[in-house]
Design a protein around this motif. Structure first.
Motif, PDB file in Angstrom:
ATOM      1  N   UNK A 274       0.911  -1.003   0.204  1.00  0.00           N
ATOM      2  CA  UNK A 274      -0.169  -0.079   0.304  1.00  0.00           C
ATOM      3  C   UNK A 274       0.963   1.436   0.148  1.00  0.00           C
ATOM      4  N   UNK A 275       0.936   1.977  -0.842  1.00  0.00           N
ATOM      5  CA  UNK A 275       1.755   3.215  -0.994  1.00  0.00           C
ATOM      6  C   UNK A 275       0.469   4.651  -0.792  1.00  0.00           C
ATOM      7  N   UNK A 276       1.722   5.864   0.433  1.00  0.00           N
ATOM      8  CA  UNK A 276       0.786   6.261   0.786  1.00  0.00           C
ATOM      9  C   UNK A 276       1.334   7.508   0.936  1.00  0.00           C
ATOM     10  N   UNK A 277       1.992   7.714  -0.448  1.00  0.00           N
ATOM     11  CA  UNK A 277       1.407   8.831  -0.681  1.00  0.00           C
ATOM     12  C   UNK A 277       3.508   9.517   0.122  1.00  0.00           C
ATOM     13  N   UNK A 278       3.451  10.656   0.852  1.00  0.00           N
ATOM     14  CA  UNK A 278       4.489  11.229   1.685  1.00  0.00           C
ATOM     15  C   UNK A 278       5.109  11.164   2.575  1.00  0.00           C
ATOM     16  N   UNK A 279       3.946   9.815   3.229  1.00  0.00           N
ATOM     17  CA  UNK A 279       4.486   9.228   4.437  1.00  0.00           C
ATOM     18  C   UNK A 279       4.623   7.758   4.171  1.00  0.00           C
ATOM     19  N   UNK A 280       5.133   7.675   2.877  1.00  0.00           N
ATOM     20  CA  UNK A 280       5.654   6.128   2.125  1.00  0.00           C
ATOM     21  C   UNK A 280       5.273   5.431   1.715  1.00  0.00           C
ATOM     22  N   UNK A 292       6.911  -5.186   6.099  1.00  0.00           N
ATOM     23  CA  UNK A 292       8.093  -3.586   5.787  1.00  0.00           C
ATOM     24  C   UNK A 292       7.427  -2.532   5.683  1.00  0.00           C
ATOM     25  N   UNK A 293       7.555  -1.657   6.011  1.00  0.00           N
ATOM     26  CA  UNK A 293       7.479   0.158   6.356  1.00  0.00           C
ATOM     27  C   UNK A 293       8.686   0.998   5.766  1.00  0.00           C
ATOM     28  N   UNK A 294       8.563   1.594   4.368  1.00  0.00           N
ATOM     29  CA  UNK A 294      10.158   2.240   3.939  1.00  0.00           C
ATOM     30  C   UNK A 294       9.464   4.044   3.833  1.00  0.00           C
ATOM     31  N   UNK A 295      10.072   4.808   4.549  1.00  0.00           N
ATOM     32  CA  UNK A 295       9.114   6.075   4.532  1.00  0.00           C
ATOM     33  C   UNK A 295       9.398   6.967   3.057  1.00  0.00           C
ATOM     34  N   UNK A 296       8.844   8.009   2.404  1.00  0.00           N
ATOM     35  CA  UNK A 296       8.955   8.240   2.084  1.00  0.00           C
ATOM     36  C   UNK A 296      10.393   9.502   1.757  1.00  0.00           C
ATOM     37  N   UNK A 297      10.567   9.338   0.770  1.00  0.00           N
ATOM     38  CA  UNK A 297      12.372  10.534   0.364  1.00  0.00           C
ATOM     39  C   UNK A 297      11.744  12.201   0.050  1.00  0.00           C
ATOM     40  N   UNK A 298      12.408  12.863   1.043  1.00  0.00           N
ATOM     41  CA  UNK A 298      11.430  14.317   0.575  1.00  0.00           C
ATOM     42  C   UNK A 298      12.679  14.924  -1.119  1.00  0.00           C
ATOM     43  N   UNK A 299      11.804  15.240  -1.192  1.00  0.00           N
ATOM     44  CA  UNK A 299      12.198  16.149  -2.806  1.00  0.00           C
ATOM     45  C   UNK A 299      11.490  16.522  -3.274  1.00  0.00           C
ATOM     46  N   UNK A 300      11.346  17.847  -3.868  1.00  0.00           N
ATOM     47  CA  UNK A 300      11.232  18.909  -4.221  1.00  0.00           C
ATOM     48  C   UNK A 300      10.389  18.337  -5.364  1.00  0.00           C
ATOM     49  N   UNK A 301       8.812  18.449  -5.628  1.00  0.00           N
ATOM     50  CA  UNK A 301       8.104  17.729  -6.594  1.00  0.00           C
ATOM     51  C   UNK A 301       8.050  18.720  -7.413  1.00  0.00           C
ATOM     52  N   UNK A 302       7.831  18.313  -9.426  1.00  0.00           N
ATOM     53  CA  UNK A 302       7.815  19.159  -9.954  1.00  0.00           C
ATOM     54  C   UNK A 302       6.396  18.651 -11.505  1.00  0.00           C
ATOM     55  N   UNK A 303       6.438  17.012 -10.962  1.00  0.00           N
ATOM     56  CA  UNK A 303       5.171  16.801 -11.523  1.00  0.00           C
ATOM     57  C   UNK A 303       5.022  15.107 -11.183  1.00  0.00           C
ATOM     58  N   UNK A 304       3.895  14.662 -10.859  1.00  0.00           N
ATOM     59  CA  UNK A 304       3.901  13.300 -10.161  1.00  0.00           C
ATOM     60  C   UNK A 304       3.338  12.673 -11.465  1.00  0.00           C
ATOM     61  N   UNK A 305       2.715  12.703 -12.080  1.00  0.00           N
ATOM     62  CA  UNK A 305       2.650  12.274 -13.105  1.00  0.00           C
ATOM     63  C   UNK A 305       3.635  10.819 -13.717  1.00  0.00           C
ATOM     64  N   UNK A 306       2.806   9.858 -13.607  1.00  0.00           N
ATOM     65  CA  UNK A 306       2.833   8.382 -13.276  1.00  0.00           C
ATOM     66  C   UNK A 306       3.949   8.007 -12.717  1.00  0.00           C
ATOM     67  N   UNK A 307       4.887   8.586 -11.252  1.00  0.00           N
ATOM     68  CA  UNK A 307       5.273   8.613  -9.940  1.00  0.00           C
ATOM     69  C   UNK A 307       4.124   6.389  -9.594  1.00  0.00           C
TER      70      UNK A 307
END
Length: 404
Positions: A274-280, A292-307
């Motif tokens: 299950x993907x949780x967006x900015x929560x990983x 297993x749970x992995x946090x998201x990597x903090x980045x400056x998002x330009x375009x979320x299309x296709x992520x």
């Protein structure tokens, strides 16, 4: 883009000398094809399955099918367009979209990828065909060209970390009878298949693929019926892994927590992610009892299309390579995070060159938490020692200029 259509003889026009996910100048087509016989272009910078390949393996690593769109992406919007006004975007890109997002992400990670799709015989269709076959090394042998059918188009607008899309297209006619040459028997033998489940509809090819030994990874779209009934996803019985987002997972399981939803879905499929967006992301393997749970990597998002498609591609790659569950989850999150920093869906997908560059940066600077360096230490034994400097193909404002 060439002036003549490549569609009438797909397999004869696919060798361009480009490594999947790379762009070189003055390189002939046979430079580095060893080990990837039958696939267009040349071998990738890194083959993640090299350690597990045998002579008896099928020629295809991953098979997928679906609709290819021509995506036009606008970014740099301060807010959603307002009715009756004109909005100007600070950025724009165009690239193949739809199922092409995942196909490109898989190919750029070094997997031998075959795509079955319909292509229009218009200039949009020609551009998408060439971008995927020649630019990315994707096998389009199972694909077909439909005379007189125009390519589906999506306009995507990115703002406030989200996106809004407007699409137009018509369902392609069936093979034959004006629908292009009949497709070969599908699916071909492959290590894995990626399927988009449609609520209330079963796809015969998914059961056939599973029966032939392919490992099926499934995603799902929004349930327009509003039923959110797990019984509508009958093809889950053929799947090894199911990768919905948190909202979809909670609706299907009638839970209010993504982790609880993953545990509930793991009762229906061996691996639930299950993907949780900015929560990983959170995953459960019901065969081993591991989670297993992995946090998201903090980045400056330009375009979320296709992520989301890139995430699935990363998880498929790690699974076929035999990595531990937590490493697969982390790698999928990394590829998705790198993708949102570029325009477009398919052409924003990272290759091994960019993954190696990110890891080198993380080890050289302190702008990431120490936990990130520990979490991704498994990359040390995986990434190529030498990284070539050529950039990936990227979405550009126009479909491309013709050569003189």
């Amino acid at each position: 883009m060439t002036t003549s259509s490549p569609h009438s003889a797909p397999r004869k026009d696919l060798r361009s000398g480009l490594c999947p996910g790379e762009r070189t100048e003055g390189t002939e087509g046979s430079a580095c094809t060893e080990g990837f016989e039958g696939f267009p272009g040349a071998a990738p910078v890194l083959d993640p399955l090299a350690a597990v390949r045998t002579e008896s393996d099928p020629p295809t690593d991953v098979y997928l099918t679906g609709t290819v769109f021509l995506d036009i992406i606008f970014t740099g919007l301060d807010s959603a367009p307002v009715r009756g006004t004109e909005s100007w975007a600070r950025g724009m890109g165009s690239s193949p979209g739809g199922i092409a997002n995942m196909a490109t992400a898989l190919a750029r990670l070094g997997l031998r990828t075959s795509l079955a799709a319909a292509f229009g015989d218009d200039m949009y269709g020609e551009y998408c065909w060439e971008a995927l076959a020649q630019g990315e090394g994707i096998d389009l042998g199972p694909s077909r060209t439909v005379p007189g059918w125009h390519s589906p188009v999506t306009v995507s607008m990115a703002y406030e970390g989200e996106r809004t899309m407007v699409s137009h297209g018509h369902e392609a006619p069936p093979p034959g009878n004006g629908g292009g040459v009949p497709a070969p028997e599908c699916p071909p033998a492959s290590r894995a298949c990626v399927a988009l489940l449609v609520p209330g509809r079963q796809e015969e090819w998914i059961a056939r693929a599973a029966a032939r030994g392919s490992r099926v990874f499934a995603d799902v779209g929004w349930d327009e019926t509003g039923r959110w009934d797990p019984a509508d996803l009958a093809d889950l019985e053929h799947c090894e892994a199911f990768l919905p987002n948190a909202e979809e997972a909670m609706r299907y399981t009638r839970t209010d927590c993504p982790r609880a939803a993953a545990r509930a879905l793991a009762e229906k499929v061996p691996v639930a992610v299950v993907t949780m967006g900015e929560k990983g992301a959170y995953a459960v393997d019901s065969r081993t009892g591991e989670s297993a749970e992995v946090p998201a990597i903090a980045v400056e998002a330009l375009d979320p299309t296709g992520a989301g498609d890139v995430f699935v591609a990363g998880f498929v790659t790690g699974t076929l390579a035999g990595w531990p569950l937590a490493d697969r989850l982390a790698f999928a999150g990394l590829t998705a995070a790198l993708s949102v920093q570029e325009f477009g869906g398919s052409l924003s997908a990272p290759g091994w060159v960019e993954i190696a560059a990110w890891w080198k940066h993380v080890r050289s600077y302190d702008d990431q938490a120490p936990a990130v360096r520990r979490r991704y230490a498994f990359l040390d034994g995986l990434l190529p020692a030498a990284v070539r400097p050529w950039p990936l193909r990227r979405a550009v404002p126009t479909l491309g200029f013709r050569s003189p």
